[in-house]
Design a protein around this motif. Structure first.
Motif, PDB file in Angstrom:
ATOM      1  N   ALA A 174     110.279 -38.354  86.435  1.00  0.00           N
ATOM      2  CA  ALA A 174     110.824 -39.351  85.511  1.00  0.00           C
ATOM      3  C   ALA A 174     111.686 -38.670  84.448  1.00  0.00           C
ATOM      4  CB  ALA A 174     109.680 -40.120  84.855  1.00  0.00           C
ATOM      5  N   LEU A 175     111.203 -37.531  83.985  1.00  0.00           N
ATOM      6  CA  LEU A 175     111.951 -36.786  82.964  1.00  0.00           C
ATOM      7  C   LEU A 175     113.298 -36.328  83.516  1.00  0.00           C
ATOM      8  CD1 LEU A 175     111.394 -35.787  80.061  1.00  0.00           C
ATOM      9  CD2 LEU A 175     110.700 -33.618  81.035  1.00  0.00           C
ATOM     10  N   ARG A 176     113.260 -35.863  84.783  1.00  0.00           N
ATOM     11  CA  ARG A 176     114.502 -35.391  85.405  1.00  0.00           C
ATOM     12  C   ARG A 176     115.504 -36.541  85.544  1.00  0.00           C
ATOM     13  NH1 ARG A 176     112.286 -32.677  89.464  1.00  0.00           N
ATOM     14  NH2 ARG A 176     112.434 -34.383  90.954  1.00  0.00           N
ATOM     15  N   LEU A 177     114.978 -37.695  85.992  1.00  0.00           N
ATOM     16  CA  LEU A 177     115.865 -38.849  86.161  1.00  0.00           C
ATOM     17  C   LEU A 177     116.387 -39.332  84.803  1.00  0.00           C
ATOM     18  CD1 LEU A 177     113.898 -40.778  88.921  1.00  0.00           C
ATOM     19  CD2 LEU A 177     116.090 -39.615  89.178  1.00  0.00           C
ATOM     20  N   ALA A 178     115.508 -39.294  83.786  1.00  0.00           N
ATOM     21  CA  ALA A 178     115.927 -39.708  82.439  1.00  0.00           C
ATOM     22  C   ALA A 178     117.025 -38.785  81.929  1.00  0.00           C
ATOM     23  CB  ALA A 178     114.728 -39.672  81.495  1.00  0.00           C
ATOM     24  N   TRP A 179     116.860 -37.507  82.189  1.00  0.00           N
ATOM     25  CA  TRP A 179     117.854 -36.529  81.735  1.00  0.00           C
ATOM     26  C   TRP A 179     119.203 -36.752  82.439  1.00  0.00           C
ATOM     27  CZ3 TRP A 179     119.952 -33.603  78.453  1.00  0.00           C
ATOM     28  CH2 TRP A 179     120.852 -32.603  78.852  1.00  0.00           C
ATOM     29  N   ARG A 180     119.107 -36.987  83.765  1.00  0.00           N
ATOM     30  CA  ARG A 180     120.348 -37.211  84.529  1.00  0.00           C
ATOM     31  C   ARG A 180     121.082 -38.443  84.002  1.00  0.00           C
ATOM     32  NH1 ARG A 180     117.720 -36.844  90.402  1.00  0.00           N
ATOM     33  NH2 ARG A 180     117.348 -34.614  90.505  1.00  0.00           N
ATOM     34  N   ASP A 181     120.293 -39.456  83.661  1.00  0.00           N
ATOM     35  CA  ASP A 181     120.915 -40.686  83.187  1.00  0.00           C
ATOM     36  C   ASP A 181     121.553 -40.474  81.803  1.00  0.00           C
ATOM     37  OD1 ASP A 181     121.039 -43.727  83.632  1.00  0.00           O
ATOM     38  OD2 ASP A 181     120.343 -43.523  81.568  1.00  0.00           O
ATOM     39  N   SER A 182     120.936 -39.607  81.006  1.00  0.00           N
ATOM     40  CA  SER A 182     121.416 -39.419  79.627  1.00  0.00           C
ATOM     41  C   SER A 182     122.697 -38.595  79.555  1.00  0.00           C
ATOM     42  CB  SER A 182     120.363 -38.700  78.788  1.00  0.00           C
ATOM     43  OG  SER A 182     119.143 -39.334  78.896  1.00  0.00           O
ATOM     44  N   ARG A 183     122.840 -37.649  80.492  1.00  0.00           N
ATOM     45  CA  ARG A 183     123.918 -36.666  80.307  1.00  0.00           C
ATOM     46  C   ARG A 183     125.315 -37.289  80.385  1.00  0.00           C
ATOM     47  NH1 ARG A 183     122.474 -33.909  86.080  1.00  0.00           N
ATOM     48  NH2 ARG A 183     123.294 -35.638  87.282  1.00  0.00           N
ATOM     49  N   THR A 184     125.427 -38.424  81.083  1.00  0.00           N
ATOM     50  CA  THR A 184     126.767 -39.030  81.145  1.00  0.00           C
ATOM     51  C   THR A 184     126.987 -40.030  80.013  1.00  0.00           C
ATOM     52  OG1 THR A 184     125.833 -40.562  82.715  1.00  0.00           O
ATOM     53  CG2 THR A 184     127.192 -38.783  83.615  1.00  0.00           C
ATOM     54  N   ALA A 185     125.943 -40.197  79.192  1.00  0.00           N
ATOM     55  CA  ALA A 185     126.090 -41.134  78.071  1.00  0.00           C
ATOM     56  C   ALA A 185     125.966 -40.367  76.764  1.00  0.00           C
ATOM     57  CB  ALA A 185     125.032 -42.223  78.180  1.00  0.00           C
ATOM     58  N   ALA A 186     126.381 -39.108  76.781  1.00  0.00           N
ATOM     59  CA  ALA A 186     126.159 -38.231  75.632  1.00  0.00           C
ATOM     60  C   ALA A 186     126.741 -38.808  74.345  1.00  0.00           C
ATOM     61  CB  ALA A 186     126.745 -36.861  75.919  1.00  0.00           C
ATOM     62  N   ALA A 187     127.974 -39.322  74.428  1.00  0.00           N
ATOM     63  CA  ALA A 187     128.627 -39.814  73.210  1.00  0.00           C
ATOM     64  C   ALA A 187     127.868 -41.011  72.647  1.00  0.00           C
ATOM     65  CB  ALA A 187     130.066 -40.205  73.518  1.00  0.00           C
ATOM     66  N   LYS A 188     127.485 -41.924  73.559  1.00  0.00           N
ATOM     67  CA  LYS A 188     126.768 -43.121  73.129  1.00  0.00           C
ATOM     68  C   LYS A 188     125.442 -42.722  72.476  1.00  0.00           C
ATOM     69  CE  LYS A 188     126.387 -46.171  76.364  1.00  0.00           C
ATOM     70  NZ  LYS A 188     125.786 -46.717  77.583  1.00  0.00           N
ATOM     71  N   PHE A 189     124.765 -41.774  73.131  1.00  0.00           N
ATOM     72  CA  PHE A 189     123.460 -41.392  72.619  1.00  0.00           C
ATOM     73  C   PHE A 189     123.558 -40.529  71.364  1.00  0.00           C
ATOM     74  CE2 PHE A 189     121.480 -42.191  77.006  1.00  0.00           C
ATOM     75  CZ  PHE A 189     121.234 -43.509  76.652  1.00  0.00           C
ATOM     76  N   ALA A 190     124.709 -39.908  71.152  1.00  0.00           N
ATOM     77  CA  ALA A 190     124.885 -39.152  69.907  1.00  0.00           C
ATOM     78  C   ALA A 190     124.775 -40.102  68.714  1.00  0.00           C
ATOM     79  CB  ALA A 190     126.240 -38.460  69.900  1.00  0.00           C
ATOM     80  N   PHE A 191     125.332 -41.320  68.859  1.00  0.00           N
ATOM     81  CA  PHE A 191     125.217 -42.310  67.786  1.00  0.00           C
ATOM     82  C   PHE A 191     123.755 -42.716  67.582  1.00  0.00           C
ATOM     83  CE2 PHE A 191     129.748 -43.150  68.764  1.00  0.00           C
ATOM     84  CZ  PHE A 191     130.244 -43.052  67.487  1.00  0.00           C
ATOM     85  N   VAL A 192     123.045 -42.846  68.696  1.00  0.00           N
ATOM     86  CA  VAL A 192     121.641 -43.234  68.611  1.00  0.00           C
ATOM     87  C   VAL A 192     120.866 -42.174  67.837  1.00  0.00           C
ATOM     88  CG1 VAL A 192     119.541 -43.569  69.962  1.00  0.00           C
ATOM     89  CG2 VAL A 192     121.680 -44.590  70.723  1.00  0.00           C
ATOM     90  N   VAL A 193     121.120 -40.914  68.208  1.00  0.00           N
ATOM     91  CA  VAL A 193     120.433 -39.799  67.545  1.00  0.00           C
ATOM     92  C   VAL A 193     120.747 -39.836  66.044  1.00  0.00           C
ATOM     93  CG1 VAL A 193     120.411 -37.281  67.337  1.00  0.00           C
ATOM     94  CG2 VAL A 193     120.276 -38.347  69.585  1.00  0.00           C
TER      95      VAL A 193
END
Lengths: 855, 231
Positions: free
Chosen positions: A6-25
């Motif tokens: 699950a962690l691996r899949l979560a990571w894979r999903d996150s890496r292409t949304a880096a910019a979006k998730f930077a705002f979240v962070v």
């Protein structure tokens, strides 16, 4: 599915949304930063208070009272001397200082010390570097630098304090126990006890605070302090007693209250950030609907997919928490700068495990609570979505709706409970009070969110209606900009709620601050006093009254109030210590202020019994204010026993009264009959109204006639109050600005989230011949409108909340002021514009062909 | 426990599917009956709107039936809840979609690995994924994202993904529908070769008569009913 997968899949999903998730962070980090900054500073401050407790108290143990020691108390002091415990006596009071070159006397904080002993720990610094005993020798005093700045006097000048003249022979730059002192109004004047007596400031009836500092023989302090403290508590039941093993109780109480308040303000920023996370997660999941449907068609269960995105949220919260901790360190660093006028100290910024765990825990909890609703929607995504999208329009029965929505409603309930839990955790009180205040806080917050959501819904629809008004030809650019607010995925309503919550909160703080100050400084509802006289002795009482009645500029009645402090010991021979008073009612077990009066005070109404008539009753009587009478179950005819300044007084309850007046001294809880308090030393104070232009003159004449009496001009005190409120408001605004920042991040995140749609739009517009400037204008209209609407919403609610708080809670009047509201609205528009372009400026550079070819 | 010898791979009885919209109800499937023996290659044909894709979705348990029965490998699936259906798909079904349906954020190899990861399969799944990618001729593109692959290549990745867990039944929805002739032929050859090699039952939806001609059996649908069933 294993957690690792699950962690691996979560990571894979996150890496292409880096910019979006930077705002979240960032959105999470802002709340965590503000919270850990406040609490970290509070911890560091508390740690410093404890570490430097001896220096901050200038002693091992201190006792503070407002009366001179009784013989019994003196006997305890004597036994201390026999045990080689060092003692020094400090007296603090306020008085007037005058000099020939001053137009009016200046209010000063007087401190009498024994320079041979004081301070036991720490050191007093003088500008010239000389020793304190030399500066206070003979008829000389040391003063703080602000007195010289304010008065224009120089070191060596001759000043008059009370009835005596002194030479300034030292400029104080540091006193170790300034924070532990009780009188901090006005510049400091330090002198010896002999000089204090020479000035005649310590007459019977003077209001002064006595501090006794003790130093225990080195090496034996720990062993002796416990016994000594017990003995002191026995004879000084109403004193503030502190020793070096603990932080000073008064400072600690203030610190705890401030920490609780600022923590709750930070929690608002955290909640705004968490809202942003929820929005981002929802938009992310909407974009992932096909992928989720594919995963389901490949055998993925809802719980597995939920696990993947839950882990993703956890990772984001932890990353936000980590960045927030770094930001919190910055906030901690900023605090000493913000409060330097009050506490010229800088506790060390240290990363403690407690702060780290608290920051990460709260970021995790708030994030998980708010992503729960979007995550639960994963269960609703059907794998058939890959084939047919028209499934979405199928109407559902109530039963189906309930089955689908009950989890979301449960999640909503969980959010409320979780927030209340977090708020209660942050409140420094017993669990019952914490839960109560936490409940109110969350109730208010949810109420504000619902109100803002409703308001944004209405305003957006009004804007949409404006565009469609027949005959109203808005410019094309404005129409496009307005239409952009309804762009799919724009989430204008959520953005408006988040942004305006920050604006509303910050503006409310400002409006409250300015309204309260405005109210006091206008001083004045007509008829309210604007000059106060204190340190009036019994002997001076009548001459002062006579003087004031004929003094120029005095308007209305001249009222001199008499007060004494003491405890209610028993009612009808039942000791008060045996009653079960709880909560705020416990205050009646401590010392209370009492007064006496021949006539019924103005605006007083007797609700039970009778006021004494014509002269002195045969036996002492007392009239009790309705509220304490209710709490203490006091009835007319009950016999009360009092201990007032060591004297035992018995008085029968003659009346229960109410009082509607807001005049100082008018709301006395216990009013005795004439003669009842004759044996008790009284403190007198006067409150009068004087024409503003004649106050200085009155001060000067009063000082000449009664030099020991302190005449306080309300506006002088107000300057000080203004300084204090400004400083407090600065800290609150600093922290509440984090809520705005979180809102701005959400706005930027939302704009960045709709980037692809904007890019296509820009390409089409450019292909159709729009210039770069026109496209920029369309977007600018959109950002400006978002900011303006958020500003208007924040402003409307801030005005409403301030109005309610002022009129309902503070019994003050609210006056609408355009300026702060206008600044808030246009400031919000400007911030939104900057955030919008910050998140999308590159879009303008997009070459149409690149996009069209891809399509 | 289902017995592969006694039970057909797919058994459909009296299958109905209706969709209620805000204004009216649309009957998409109106009583479908057929069996597919183990190992058979069946082509379901029909014009657009005939209900063939809906039928395939129902066979795979991607949607709920309005009425009727579907058995996969002897197991009734119409009463199963969503999670049980997901588990069943993981165990028994492979899927190839017309529009590939690769996860855009995963590389080719990660897409192929996905069913194994969802099923929690341990062991040398990486090796199996690489072997399958090799079989579809994409060994050197395994680190590429879908957006970096052509349509044909994407569909070959989807094929590899469908065979990852060696499912007994493979469902394919217009697998060559989005491809040009050359790429379509290539993908079809690969699909049939892998199907033969793995011994899979293949249910394929198409409107392409040439493709259907390669099947063991052809079921024609029109307006939600079977109009012919020929071997």
């Amino acid at each position: 599915m294993r957690a690792k997968t699950a962690l691996r899949l979560a990571w894979r999903d996150s890496r292409t949304a880096a910019a979006k998730f930077a705002f979240v962070v960032l959105a999470v980090a802002v709340g965590v930063g503000s919270l850990t900054g406040v609490r970290g500073f509070s911890r560091a401050f508390r740690g410093m208070l404890l570490k430097d407790a001896r220096t901050l108290m200038a002693a091992d143990l201190s006792v503070r009272v407002f009366e001179l020691p009784t013989p019994a108390q003196q006997r305890v002091f004597d036994t201390f001397t026999e045990r080689a415990i060092g003692r020094t006596w400090i007296t603090e009071t306020v008085s007037m200082l005058s000099a020939p070159q001053l137009a009016a006397p200046i209010l000063v904080a007087v401190k009498a010390v024994d320079p041979a002993k004081y301070p036991f720990y720490g050191h007093v610094d003088l500008a010239g570097g000389g020793p304190l005993p030399a500066a206070l020798e003979g008829a000389s005093v040391a003063v703080s630098e602000d007195l010289l700045v304010r008065s224009g006097l120089k070191d060596g000048a001759v000043v008059k304090l009370g009835t005596a003249e002194f030479t300034i022979r030292g400029v104080l730059t540091y006193e170790p126990d300034r924070m532990s002192g009780s009188v901090n109004v006005g510049p400091r004047v330090m002198l010896t006890r002999a000089n204090l007596e020479r000035a005649g400031l310590l007459q019977e009836g003077s209001r002064s605070s006595q501090r006794f500092l003790f130093k225990f023989p080195s090496g034996q302090a720990d062993a002796m302090i416990l016994t000594a403290r017990k003995e002191l508590v026995g004879v000084f039941p109403d004193a503030v007693i502190a020793d070096y093993r603990e932080t000073h109780p008064l400072i600690t109480r203030g610190l705890n209250n401030a920490t609780t308040f600022l923590s709750l303000v930070s929690l608002i920023a955290l909640v705004v950030g968490a809202l942003g996370v929820a929005m981002a997660m929802q938009s992310h999941l909407q974009q992932k609907m096909d992928a989720i449907a594919v995963m389901k068609s490949l055998g993925g269960r809802s719980s597995q997919i939920l696990q993947i995105y839950l882990l993703q949220a956890v990772l984001l919260a932890l990353a936000g928490g980590a960045v927030g901790l770094v930001l919190g360190a910055g906030v901690q660093k900023a605090f000493p700068i913000l409060i330097r006028n009050f506490f010229p100290i800088a506790p060390n910024v240290e990363f403690e495990w407690v702060s780290i765990a608290e920051g990460l825990g709260l970021s995790l909890l708030s994030t998980l609570l708010f992503v729960l609703p979007p995550l639960l929607e994963i269960r609703q995504i059907k794998p058939i979505l890959i084939f047919r999208r028209d499934m979405e329009g199928v109407p559902k029965s109530w039963g189906e709706w309930w089955v689908e929505q009950r989890a979301s409603l449960g999640a909503g309930l969980l959010i409320c409970l979780g927030l209340a839990g977090m708020a209660s955790f942050l409140i420094d009180a017993n669990w019952r009070d914490a839960a109560r205040v936490g409940g109110w806080f969350v109730g208010g917050l949810i109420g504000a969110l619902v109100l803002l959501a409703g308001l944004s819904w209405v305003l957006l629809r009004v804007l949409r209606w404006v565009v469609k008004v027949p005959g109203l030809r808005l410019p094309a650019l404005a129409r496009h900009g307005l239409a952009n607010l309804y762009r799919p995925g724009n989430r204008a309503e959520a953005v408006l709620v988040a942004f305006s919550l920050g604006v509303m909160f910050t503006l409310t703080i400002y409006l409250l601050q300015s309204s309260i100050l405005g109210q006091i400084s206008a001083s004045a509802p007509p008829g309210m006093p604007n000059v106060f006289l204190i340190n009036i002795t019994t002997a001076d009482r009548d001459p002062v009254t006579a003087f004031l009645k004929t003094a120029p500029g005095v308007e209305g009645d001249v009222v001199i109030n008499a007060t004494a402090g003491g405890r209610l010991k028993s009612i009808d021979n039942v000791a008060q210590s045996e009653t079960n008073l709880t909560g705020p009612a416990k205050r009646f077990l401590r010392a209370r202020t009492v007064t006496w009066s021949r006539e019924m005070p103005p605006q007083t109404q007797v609700v039970e019994g009778k006021w004494w008539k014509d002269g002195t009753p045969k036996e002492p009587e007392v009239s009790v204010l309705a509220e304490p009478a209710k709490i203490l179950n006091l009835r007319v005819g009950a016999l009360t026993e009092w201990e007032l300044s060591g004297r035992r007084i018995y008085a029968r309850v003659a009346a229960i009264h109410r009082n509607e007046s807001v005049r100082p001294g008018a709301g006395a809880e216990f009013v005795f009959s004439p003669g009842a308090l004759d044996s008790v030393p009284m403190l007198y104070f006067g409150a009068i109204r004087v024409k503003a232009a004649q106050i200085s003159q009155l001060q000067k004449v009063s000082f000449d006639k009664f030099p020991a009496i302190t005449v306080i001009n309300l506006s002088d005190v107000l300057d000080r109050v203004q300084e204090v409120i400004d400083q407090v408001a600065l800290v609150v605004r600093f922290i509440s600005a984090f809520a705005i920042l979180a809102g701005v991040i959400i706005l930027a995140s939302s704009i960045a989230g709709s980037r692809m749609r904007r890019v296509r739009e820009v390409v089409i517009l450019k292909t159709l011949g729009a210039t770069r400037a026109k496209v920029a204008a369309i977007f600018s209209v959109e950002f400006l409108l978002l900011g303006l609407v958020a500003g208007v919403m924040g402003s409307l609610l801030a005005v409403a909340f301030t109005n309610v708080l002022l009129t309902r809670l503070l019994d003050a009047k609210f006056q609408f002021d355009w300026a702060p509201n206008g600044i808030a609205i246009f400031g919000s528009a400007l911030i939104a514009m900057l955030a919008g372009w910050g998140a999308s400026y590159r879009i303008l550079d997009q070459k149409p062909l690149e996009i069209l070819r891809d399509e | 426990m289902a017995n592969p010898v006694l039970h057909p791979a797919v058994r459909v009885r009296e299958l109905h599917k209706s969709i209620a919209t805000a204004t009216h109800t649309v009957d998409i499937l109106r009583g479908i009956d057929f069996d597919v023996p183990q190992g058979q290659f069946v082509a379901i044909m029909g014009a657009s709107g005939s209900g063939k894709s809906t039928l395939l979705g129902l066979l795979a348990g991607l949607d709920t039936v309005s009425r009727g029965s579907i058995q996969l490998d002897g197991e009734e699936i119409t009463g199963l809840n969503e999670d049980s259906l997901a588990l069943l798909r993981a165990r028994k079904l492979g899927f190839v979609f017309q529009s590939y349906q690769l996860i855009p954020t995963l590389t080719a190899e990660e897409n192929v690995l996905l069913p194994a990861e969802l099923a929690g399969t341990a062991g040398s799944v990486g090796e199996r994924a690489r072997t399958l990618l090799n079989e579809v001729g994409l060994a050197d593109r395994r680190d590429h994202y879908p957006v970096q692959l052509s349509g044909g290549e994407q569909q070959r990745v989807a094929l590899a993904r469908a065979f990852m867990l060696a499912p007994p039944i493979l469902m394919a929805d217009e697998p060559t529908g989005n491809l040009d002739t050359a790429n379509g032929a290539h993908v079809l050859e690969l699909l049939l070769n892998m199907n033969r090699k793995e011994g899979t039952t293949l249910v394929l939806v198409t409107h392409d008569p040439q493709l259907a001609a390669r099947a063991d059996r052809r079921i024609h649908m029109r307006d939600g009913v079977i109009v012919s069933d020929e071997s």
